[in-house]
Design a protein around this motif. Structure first.
Motif, PDB file in Angstrom:
ATOM      1  N   MET A   1       0.825  -1.209   0.000  1.00  0.00           N
ATOM      2  CA  MET A   1       0.000   0.000   0.000  1.00  0.00           C
ATOM      3  C   MET A   1       0.862   1.262   0.000  1.00  0.00           C
ATOM      4  O   MET A   1       0.595   2.229  -0.729  1.00  0.00           O
ATOM      5  CB  MET A   1      -0.919   0.003   1.218  1.00  0.00           C
ATOM      6  CG  MET A   1      -1.682   1.297   1.434  1.00  0.00           C
ATOM      7  SD  MET A   1      -2.654   1.241   2.944  1.00  0.00           S
ATOM      8  CE  MET A   1      -3.223   2.938   3.040  1.00  0.00           C
ATOM      9  N   TYR A   2       1.922   1.261   0.821  1.00  0.00           N
ATOM     10  CA  TYR A   2       2.766   2.443   0.940  1.00  0.00           C
ATOM     11  C   TYR A   2       3.762   2.550  -0.212  1.00  0.00           C
ATOM     12  O   TYR A   2       4.196   3.656  -0.557  1.00  0.00           O
ATOM     13  CB  TYR A   2       3.465   2.429   2.296  1.00  0.00           C
ATOM     14  CG  TYR A   2       2.470   2.418   3.426  1.00  0.00           C
ATOM     15  CD1 TYR A   2       1.758   3.570   3.759  1.00  0.00           C
ATOM     16  CD2 TYR A   2       2.201   1.254   4.131  1.00  0.00           C
ATOM     17  CE1 TYR A   2       0.823   3.561   4.772  1.00  0.00           C
ATOM     18  CE2 TYR A   2       1.258   1.236   5.146  1.00  0.00           C
ATOM     19  CZ  TYR A   2       0.568   2.386   5.462  1.00  0.00           C
ATOM     20  OH  TYR A   2      -0.371   2.370   6.454  1.00  0.00           O
TER      21      TYR A   2
ATOM     22  N   MET B   1      -3.654   0.598  -6.729  1.00  0.00           N
ATOM     23  CA  MET B   1      -3.999   0.755  -5.314  1.00  0.00           C
ATOM     24  C   MET B   1      -5.362   0.143  -5.014  1.00  0.00           C
ATOM     25  O   MET B   1      -5.586  -0.398  -3.920  1.00  0.00           O
ATOM     26  CB  MET B   1      -3.971   2.237  -4.934  1.00  0.00           C
ATOM     27  CG  MET B   1      -2.591   2.867  -5.049  1.00  0.00           C
ATOM     28  SD  MET B   1      -2.571   4.652  -4.764  1.00  0.00           S
ATOM     29  CE  MET B   1      -2.491   4.712  -2.984  1.00  0.00           C
TER      30      MET B   1
ATOM     31  N   ASP C   1      -4.780  -3.470  -4.665  1.00  0.00           N
ATOM     32  CA  ASP C   1      -4.185  -3.737  -3.352  1.00  0.00           C
ATOM     33  C   ASP C   1      -5.258  -3.774  -2.262  1.00  0.00           C
ATOM     34  O   ASP C   1      -5.256  -4.666  -1.408  1.00  0.00           O
ATOM     35  CB  ASP C   1      -3.151  -2.665  -3.028  1.00  0.00           C
ATOM     36  CG  ASP C   1      -2.692  -2.722  -1.583  1.00  0.00           C
ATOM     37  OD1 ASP C   1      -1.973  -3.674  -1.225  1.00  0.00           O
ATOM     38  OD2 ASP C   1      -3.055  -1.810  -0.800  1.00  0.00           O
ATOM     39  N   ARG C   2      -6.194  -2.836  -2.290  1.00  0.00           N
ATOM     40  CA  ARG C   2      -7.273  -2.835  -1.303  1.00  0.00           C
ATOM     41  C   ARG C   2      -8.173  -4.073  -1.458  1.00  0.00           C
ATOM     42  O   ARG C   2      -8.643  -4.628  -0.471  1.00  0.00           O
ATOM     43  CB  ARG C   2      -8.117  -1.564  -1.446  1.00  0.00           C
ATOM     44  CG  ARG C   2      -7.436  -0.266  -1.053  1.00  0.00           C
ATOM     45  CD  ARG C   2      -7.020  -0.249   0.419  1.00  0.00           C
ATOM     46  NE  ARG C   2      -5.751  -0.909   0.650  1.00  0.00           N
ATOM     47  CZ  ARG C   2      -5.393  -1.485   1.778  1.00  0.00           C
ATOM     48  NH1 ARG C   2      -6.227  -1.507   2.804  1.00  0.00           N
ATOM     49  NH2 ARG C   2      -4.216  -2.057   1.917  1.00  0.00           N
TER      50      ARG C   2
ATOM     51  N   THR D   1     -10.342   1.581   5.884  1.00  0.00           N
ATOM     52  CA  THR D   1      -9.024   1.392   5.268  1.00  0.00           C
ATOM     53  C   THR D   1      -9.019   1.819   3.801  1.00  0.00           C
ATOM     54  O   THR D   1      -7.950   2.001   3.218  1.00  0.00           O
ATOM     55  CB  THR D   1      -8.595  -0.082   5.356  1.00  0.00           C
ATOM     56  OG1 THR D   1      -9.518  -0.906   4.628  1.00  0.00           O
ATOM     57  CG2 THR D   1      -8.551  -0.549   6.808  1.00  0.00           C
ATOM     58  N   CYS D   2     -10.213   2.001   3.214  1.00  0.00           N
ATOM     59  CA  CYS D   2     -10.316   2.419   1.812  1.00  0.00           C
ATOM     60  C   CYS D   2     -10.599   3.905   1.666  1.00  0.00           C
ATOM     61  O   CYS D   2     -10.603   4.416   0.536  1.00  0.00           O
ATOM     62  CB  CYS D   2     -11.434   1.637   1.106  1.00  0.00           C
ATOM     63  SG  CYS D   2     -11.256  -0.152   1.146  1.00  0.00           S
TER      64      CYS D   2
ATOM     65  N   HIS E   1      -7.965   6.127  -0.133  1.00  0.00           N
ATOM     66  CA  HIS E   1      -7.871   5.818  -1.566  1.00  0.00           C
ATOM     67  C   HIS E   1      -9.076   6.353  -2.319  1.00  0.00           C
ATOM     68  O   HIS E   1      -8.937   6.902  -3.429  1.00  0.00           O
ATOM     69  CB  HIS E   1      -7.752   4.307  -1.770  1.00  0.00           C
ATOM     70  CG  HIS E   1      -7.644   3.904  -3.206  1.00  0.00           C
ATOM     71  ND1 HIS E   1      -8.586   3.113  -3.824  1.00  0.00           N
ATOM     72  CD2 HIS E   1      -6.726   4.217  -4.155  1.00  0.00           C
ATOM     73  CE1 HIS E   1      -8.237   2.939  -5.097  1.00  0.00           C
ATOM     74  NE2 HIS E   1      -7.121   3.590  -5.323  1.00  0.00           N
TER      75      HIS E   1
ATOM     76  N   TYR F   1      -3.741  11.451   2.557  1.00  0.00           N
ATOM     77  CA  TYR F   1      -3.116  10.278   3.167  1.00  0.00           C
ATOM     78  C   TYR F   1      -2.502  10.612   4.517  1.00  0.00           C
ATOM     79  O   TYR F   1      -2.433   9.755   5.405  1.00  0.00           O
ATOM     80  CB  TYR F   1      -2.070   9.684   2.223  1.00  0.00           C
ATOM     81  CG  TYR F   1      -2.695   8.768   1.192  1.00  0.00           C
ATOM     82  CD1 TYR F   1      -2.978   7.443   1.495  1.00  0.00           C
ATOM     83  CD2 TYR F   1      -3.040   9.239  -0.067  1.00  0.00           C
ATOM     84  CE1 TYR F   1      -3.569   6.603   0.570  1.00  0.00           C
ATOM     85  CE2 TYR F   1      -3.634   8.408  -1.013  1.00  0.00           C
ATOM     86  CZ  TYR F   1      -3.896   7.090  -0.681  1.00  0.00           C
ATOM     87  OH  TYR F   1      -4.503   6.267  -1.590  1.00  0.00           O
TER      88      TYR F   1
ATOM     89  N   THR G   1      -4.597   8.281   7.034  1.00  0.00           N
ATOM     90  CA  THR G   1      -3.830   7.072   7.310  1.00  0.00           C
ATOM     91  C   THR G   1      -3.155   7.207   8.664  1.00  0.00           C
ATOM     92  O   THR G   1      -2.273   8.054   8.854  1.00  0.00           O
ATOM     93  CB  THR G   1      -2.771   6.837   6.208  1.00  0.00           C
ATOM     94  OG1 THR G   1      -3.413   6.859   4.931  1.00  0.00           O
ATOM     95  CG2 THR G   1      -2.084   5.493   6.400  1.00  0.00           C
TER      96      THR G   1
END
Length: 307
Positions: free
Chosen positions: A62-63, A121, A124-125, A243-244, A247, A295, A299
C-alpha cells in the motif's frame, strides 16, 4: 520576443505561451495561489516519501504504491508549474519547440501513469480485504515492482504518439499558444494541416484510459463492498471500509477535476477562455497538493509518524 500572430514557418523554433488569456494584468495575483499549491505539493509529497523510507513498518505494498503516487505527483506538477510561474512573474513566454513537445509528453504521460497507480492501489485494497491471508504472497515486492513498471510503460507507450504526431505537422499559421502550458490539443490546432489523426487518437486515448481504469476501480470496489457487507458487526464493516477511505478520496480528487475540465472544454463556446485555462491549470496541480494531505490525515500510521 516576437508576438506576431502570423508567421511563415514549417518547424517553429519557439512557441509563445500566453498564460491566462485575458487576465494578463492579474498574473502576479494569480501566481500567489498557484505558488502556494505548488509549494504544498512539493513539501507534502516529499514528506510522504521521507516517512515511508524511514519507517520500516510502512514497507508494505500500500505504501509502495503511495510512494509511486507521490513521485508521479511531483513530476506532474513540476512539469508545468515552474514555467507557469515564470510566465506570471517574469513574462517569460517563449518555449522552444522541443521543450514544448517534451512538456506535452510528460503532462499526458504522467496523468495516465497516475490513473494506473490508482487502479493498482484499488487492486491492493481488494486483495487486503477479500484475501487478507494471501495478501503478502500475492502482492510481493516483485509483483509491486512489476505493476509499477507496467503502469509506467503503459503511460509512455500510449502517450508517445502525441509528440510524434505533433512534430510531423507543418506550422505555418501562428506560433502563439493560448494557454499556459503545451497541452496537446492547444498545440496541434496551430498546425496548417488536417489534424484528424491527432484528434481521433486523443479522443480514443481519453476514452480508453478513463473507461478502462474507472471500470477496473469500480469492479474492485464492488467486490470489496460485497466482502464488507458479509461481515457480521457494524463496527467491523466501518473499520474495514475505513481502510479504503483515503484511496477513495484520492480517486475523487483526481478524476472529478479532470471530468469537470473535460466537460467545460466541450462547451468552450459558452465558457470564457480564461476560465477554461484556469480550470486546466487547477485540475493538474490540485490533486498533487491534496493527495499527501489526504493520506496524511486519513492514514493513521503516516499521521502518527508525522506527529
Amino acid at each position: 520576443m516576437s508576438d506576431s500572430k502570423t508567421t511563415n514557418f514549417t518547424n517553429p523554433s519557439t512557441f509563445i505561451l500566453l498564460g491566462i488569456p485575458g487576465l494578463e494584468a492579474a498574473h502576479v495575483w494569480i501566481s500567489i495561489p498557484f505558488c502556494a499549491m505548488y509549494a504544498t505539493a512539493i513539501l507534502g509529497n516529499f514528506i510522504i516519501l521521507f516517512i515511508v523510507k524511514r519507517e520500516s513498518s510502512l514497507h508494505e505494498p500500500m505504501y509502495y504504491f503511495l510512494c509511486m503516487l507521490a513521485i508521479t505527483d511531483l513530476i506532474l506538477c513540476t512539469s508545468i508549474q515552474p514555467k507557469i510561474l515564470s510566465i506570471f512573474w517574469f513574462n517569460s513566454r517563449e518555449i522552444s519547440f522541443s521543450a514544448c513537445l517534451t512538456q506535452m509528453f510528460f503532462i499526458h504521460c504522467f496523468t495516465v501513469v497516475e490513473s494506473g497507480i490508482l487502479v493498482a492501489m484499488a487492486f491492493d485494497r481488494y486483495v487486503a480485504i477479500c484475501h487478507p491471508l494471501r495478501h503478502s504472497t500475492i502482492l510481493t515486492n516483485r509483483v509491486v515492482a512489476k505493476l509499477g513498471l507496467a503502469v509506467m510503460l503503459r503511460g509512455s507507450i500510449i502517450v508517445l504518439p502525441y509528440p510524434l504526431l505533433a512534430r510531423q505537422w507543418p506550422y505555418c499559421r501562428r506560433n502563439i499558444i493560448a494557454h499556459s502550458y503545451c497541452k496537446h490539443i492547444a498545440v496541434v490546432t496551430l498546425a496548417c494541416a488536417d489534424i484528424c489523426v491527432s484528434n481521433y487518437y486523443s479522443l480514443f486515448m481519453i476514452l480508453f484510459v478513463a473507461f478502462m481504469d474507472l471500470f477496473l476501480i469500480a469492479w474492485s470496489y464492488s467486490l470489496i463492498l460485497r466482502a464488507i457487507f458479509r461481515l457480521r458487526t457494524r463496527d467491523a464493516r466501518l473499520k474495514t471500509f475505513g481502510t479504503c477511505s483515503a484511496h477513495l478520496c484520492a480517486i475523487f480528487v483526481f478524476y472529478i477535476p479532470d471530468a469537470v475540465s473535460s466537460i467545460m472544454h466541450r462547451f468552450d463556446y459558452i465558457v470564457p477562455p480564461h476560465v477554461l485555462t484556469l480550470i486546466a491549470n487547477v485540475h493538474l496541480v490540485v490533486p498533487s497538493m491534496l493527495h499527501p494531505i489526504i493520506y496524511g490525515l486519513r492514514t493513521k500510521q503516516i499521521r502518527n509518524r508525522l506527529f
